[in-house]
Motif scaffolding. Structure first.
Motif, PDB file in Angstrom:
ATOM      1  N   SER A 271       0.867  -1.184   0.000  1.00  0.00           N
ATOM      2  CA  SER A 271       0.000   0.000   0.000  1.00  0.00           C
ATOM      3  C   SER A 271       0.898   1.227   0.000  1.00  0.00           C
ATOM      4  CB  SER A 271      -0.898   0.016   1.243  1.00  0.00           C
ATOM      5  OG  SER A 271      -0.099   0.280   2.392  1.00  0.00           O
ATOM      6  N   SER A 272       0.305   2.408  -0.033  1.00  0.00           N
ATOM      7  CA  SER A 272       1.105   3.628   0.068  1.00  0.00           C
ATOM      8  C   SER A 272       1.666   3.750   1.481  1.00  0.00           C
ATOM      9  CB  SER A 272       0.231   4.843  -0.243  1.00  0.00           C
ATOM     10  OG  SER A 272      -0.230   4.744  -1.572  1.00  0.00           O
ATOM     11  N   ILE A 273       2.853   4.332   1.576  1.00  0.00           N
ATOM     12  CA  ILE A 273       3.530   4.434   2.872  1.00  0.00           C
ATOM     13  C   ILE A 273       4.062   5.852   3.052  1.00  0.00           C
ATOM     14  CG2 ILE A 273       5.561   3.620   4.188  1.00  0.00           C
ATOM     15  CD1 ILE A 273       5.153   0.936   2.530  1.00  0.00           C
ATOM     16  N   TYR A 274       3.906   6.368   4.260  1.00  0.00           N
ATOM     17  CA  TYR A 274       4.401   7.704   4.592  1.00  0.00           C
ATOM     18  C   TYR A 274       5.247   7.512   5.833  1.00  0.00           C
ATOM     19  CZ  TYR A 274       3.754  12.853   4.626  1.00  0.00           C
ATOM     20  OH  TYR A 274       3.925  14.218   4.539  1.00  0.00           O
ATOM     21  N   PHE A 275       6.568   7.670   5.717  1.00  0.00           N
ATOM     22  CA  PHE A 275       7.407   7.360   6.878  1.00  0.00           C
ATOM     23  C   PHE A 275       8.410   8.471   7.171  1.00  0.00           C
ATOM     24  CE2 PHE A 275       9.923   5.622   3.354  1.00  0.00           C
ATOM     25  CZ  PHE A 275      11.241   5.852   3.715  1.00  0.00           C
ATOM     26  N   GLN A 276       8.860   8.473   8.417  1.00  0.00           N
ATOM     27  CA  GLN A 276       9.850   9.458   8.827  1.00  0.00           C
ATOM     28  C   GLN A 276      11.252   8.867   8.739  1.00  0.00           C
ATOM     29  OE1 GLN A 276       8.774  10.882  12.782  1.00  0.00           O
ATOM     30  NE2 GLN A 276       8.716  12.929  11.960  1.00  0.00           N
ATOM     31  N   HIS A 277      12.163   9.636   8.170  1.00  0.00           N
ATOM     32  CA  HIS A 277      13.563   9.224   8.168  1.00  0.00           C
ATOM     33  C   HIS A 277      14.387  10.417   8.641  1.00  0.00           C
ATOM     34  CE1 HIS A 277      17.129   6.975   7.002  1.00  0.00           C
ATOM     35  NE2 HIS A 277      17.597   8.085   6.482  1.00  0.00           N
ATOM     36  N   LYS A 278      14.958  10.270   9.842  1.00  0.00           N
ATOM     37  CA  LYS A 278      15.722  11.374  10.461  1.00  0.00           C
ATOM     38  C   LYS A 278      14.892  12.668  10.452  1.00  0.00           C
ATOM     39  CE  LYS A 278      20.080   9.207   9.315  1.00  0.00           C
ATOM     40  NZ  LYS A 278      21.223   9.124   8.422  1.00  0.00           N
ATOM     41  N   GLY A 279      13.618  12.505  10.800  1.00  0.00           N
ATOM     42  CA  GLY A 279      12.754  13.684  10.929  1.00  0.00           C
ATOM     43  C   GLY A 279      12.060  14.119   9.653  1.00  0.00           C
ATOM     44  N   ARG A 280      12.567  13.694   8.468  1.00  0.00           N
ATOM     45  CA  ARG A 280      11.950  14.119   7.202  1.00  0.00           C
ATOM     46  C   ARG A 280      10.902  13.100   6.756  1.00  0.00           C
ATOM     47  NH1 ARG A 280      11.270  17.613   3.850  1.00  0.00           N
ATOM     48  NH2 ARG A 280      10.834  17.150   1.694  1.00  0.00           N
ATOM     49  N   MET A 281       9.779  13.598   6.246  1.00  0.00           N
ATOM     50  CA  MET A 281       8.713  12.708   5.791  1.00  0.00           C
ATOM     51  C   MET A 281       8.967  12.260   4.342  1.00  0.00           C
ATOM     52  SD  MET A 281       6.943  12.562   8.507  1.00  0.00           S
ATOM     53  CE  MET A 281       5.852  11.348   7.787  1.00  0.00           C
TER      54      MET A 281
END
Length: 549
Positions: A271-281
């Motif tokens: 599915s679509s994913i929205y994740f944080q990496h070192k604070g950035r979306m």
């Protein structure tokens, strides 16, 4: 409906209309903001002109993340008013353009050492559901680690602790912009692409009362007069302002973002994913047989008309993907296309880059030029409303309400999701003799909506001209976009009308010659003009796969 057409073949009569009538409002800029202002104004009964120096949506409005955001990321900034406004706007855009805006399941993983934990995510999504007025069946669900990894086995098992699932809406930003501009034209606005504002006309009190625009296709000047002028040129608003007055106070700061595209097989998320990496979306969005990923953000000070994707930006996004999906061995060679865009943020002398405003703001110069800058795709209708309220405060004759929430966009004549999904099998059966697959008809419907039948009739007319079905379809689609959507170049067609440039480069390469020949015939290009267009398109194809150091 007005009798105005939205055809590249009627360019001369559109130019005559531009010159021969005095407008209540002239809009400079044919992105989502300018097109939205034109639609709002014409819907209130004003005489409206709109000029765009390139093509509709050719700037920021075709280079976004292609999501009609409900504003979740504003939760961290406690921007509750924005979430409320964007939540209700998203619903309106969905109802008025179901062929271009549709709900998708969004998976938000909880990652060790990032800013959300189970408690804050639960609280955040609950607040978001309430503020954004999320429909009952679309409210969020929270999952523990086990369920989360069942839903998305590719997640990093060491860092993912759980997830929240909620509904976002995906869109085709350039087509949404186009349909807004087209709807404005259908309601009586005079709308013209490839018309660059070169100078302002002023009265004896130095008040702006019109503009000179250069018709870039026929190399002639157009003189346009108007009572009010709105500069909605997106990242270029300062270029337009400089033609009026030296810039003082607030000014545009440009932020660049890139997206990269993979085959879905290379990045097979469920599915679509929205994740944080070192604070950035970071968003990972499946779209048909592709998955696209973005975005980066950096201050941009180079050529606004030719923005390249940089090698280190691609590396950054691939690193984010490695952290999230460690079992996938993704590299630059897996990228099948890419795009880069800039969005205007509002800066002020003495403020640091961290203080740049992402909200829309309206400025007015002492000559009466109104400028709107900043803002987001989802909020285009509200931005238009604020501009019209500003004009209303100046001009008491402009008195009426914004009712564009009730205006279905061109192609959006559906009252429910069921209507649009049953339209696909209906057309597939009706045009069975064309041997189009169900998926092809589905793609057309989710591009042209309730106007799709007109395209299929054209394909029917082209049926005996081509042995090759794909070339037949492309030739007819080119004709449709020239005659009904003001496409005037190959980039208009491959990039903004169809997104083949962004999501199917091989199709562009296979069909380029036929598309060029069809367009050349319709628009009466010389052979050198046609070759020039093919050259420009090849450059765009190469650019989508070239990452500069």
């Amino acid at each position: 409906m007005n009798n105005k057409t939205f055809s590249a073949l009627d360019r001369n009569s559109t130019i005559k209309q531009m010159e021969n009538q005095h407008f209540d409002l002239l809009v400079i800029g044919g992105g989502i903001t300018g097109s939205g202002i034109a639609l709002d104004a014409v819907n209130r009964g004003l005489k409206v002109g709109l000029i765009e120096r390139n093509d509709f949506a050719s700037g920021t409005s075709s280079r976004s993340g292609k999501l009609i955001h409900g504003g979740l990321k504003y939760l961290q900034k406690l921007d509750f008013n924005v979430i409320k406004e964007i939540g209700s706007e998203r619903d309106i855009v969905y109802n008025n353009a179901r062929h271009l805006v549709y709900p998708i399941k969004m998976n938000f993983p909880l990652i060790k050492k990032e800013s959300y934990n189970l408690l804050t995510l639960k609280a955040g999504l609950s607040l978001y559901d309430r503020l954004a007025g999320v429909k009952k069946d679309e409210r969020h669900t929270i999952y523990g680690k086990k369920k989360t990894l069942q839903h998305e086995p590719l997640f990093n098992q060491k860092t993912v602790n759980g997830s929240g699932a909620y509904v976002e809406y995906r869109t085709d930003d350039s087509r949404l912009t186009l349909e807004v501009a087209k709807t404005a034209a259908e309601k009586g606005a005079t709308v013209l692409n490839y018309a660059e504002m070169t100078d302002f006309l002023q009265d004896e009190n130095n008040y702006v009362k019109g503009a000179i625009a250069k018709d870039l296709i026929q190399d002639q000047n157009i003189r346009i007069t108007a009572t009010h002028i709105v500069n909605a040129a997106g990242p270029w608003v300062d270029e337009v302002r400089k033609k009026d007055r030296p810039i003082t106070g607030k000014y545009m700061v440009l932020a660049k973002g890139i997206h990269i595209v993979f085959d879905h097989q290379s990045l097979p998320v469920k599915s679509s994913i929205y994740f944080q990496h070192k604070g950035r979306m970071i968003a990972v969005i499946p779209r048909g047989n592709r998955t696209y990923v973005g975005s980066t953000e950096s201050i941009y000070k180079q050529d606004m008309d030719d923005i390249y994707v940089k090698s280190k930006e691609v590396d950054y996004l691939i690193d984010c993907l490695h952290a999230m999906f460690p079992s996938l061995d993704l590299g630059k060679n897996d990228v099948v296309s890419s795009w880069a865009g800039i969005r205007p943020l509002i800066g002020e002398d003495g403020n640091s880059p961290a203080e740049l405003s992402r909200h829309d703001e309206i400025f007015e110069s002492d000559t009466g030029l109104i400028t709107i800058a900043g803002g987001k795709l989802t909020g285009y209708r509200k931005m238009a409303e604020r501009v019209l309220q500003h004009i209303e405060n100046k001009d008491r004759r402009v008195k009426s309400k914004n009712t564009t929430d009730q205006v279905k966009l061109s192609g959006g004549q559906f009252n429910s999701q069921e209507e649009i999904t049953s339209y696909v099998p209906h057309l597939h059966a009706k045009f069975k003799h064309l041997n189009l697959s169900f998926d092809e008809v589905n793609d057309y419907v989710f591009r042209y909506g309730s106007n799709t039948e007109n395209l299929l009739k054209l394909i029917d007319r082209y049926d005996d001209r081509f042995e090759d079905k794909e070339l037949r379809n492309i030739a007819a689609e080119v004709r449709y976009t020239v005659e009904h959507e003001m496409a005037a170049s190959l980039a208009d067609f491959y990039d903004r009308r169809t997104s083949y440039l962004l999501f199917d480069l091989d199709k562009v390469k296979r069909t380029l010659t036929v598309a060029a020949e069809e367009m050349a015939q319709l628009l009466e290009w010389t052979e050198s003009r046609m070759n020039d267009e093919i050259g420009k398109m090849n450059y765009q194809v190469e650019k989508a796969l070239t990452f500069v150091e």
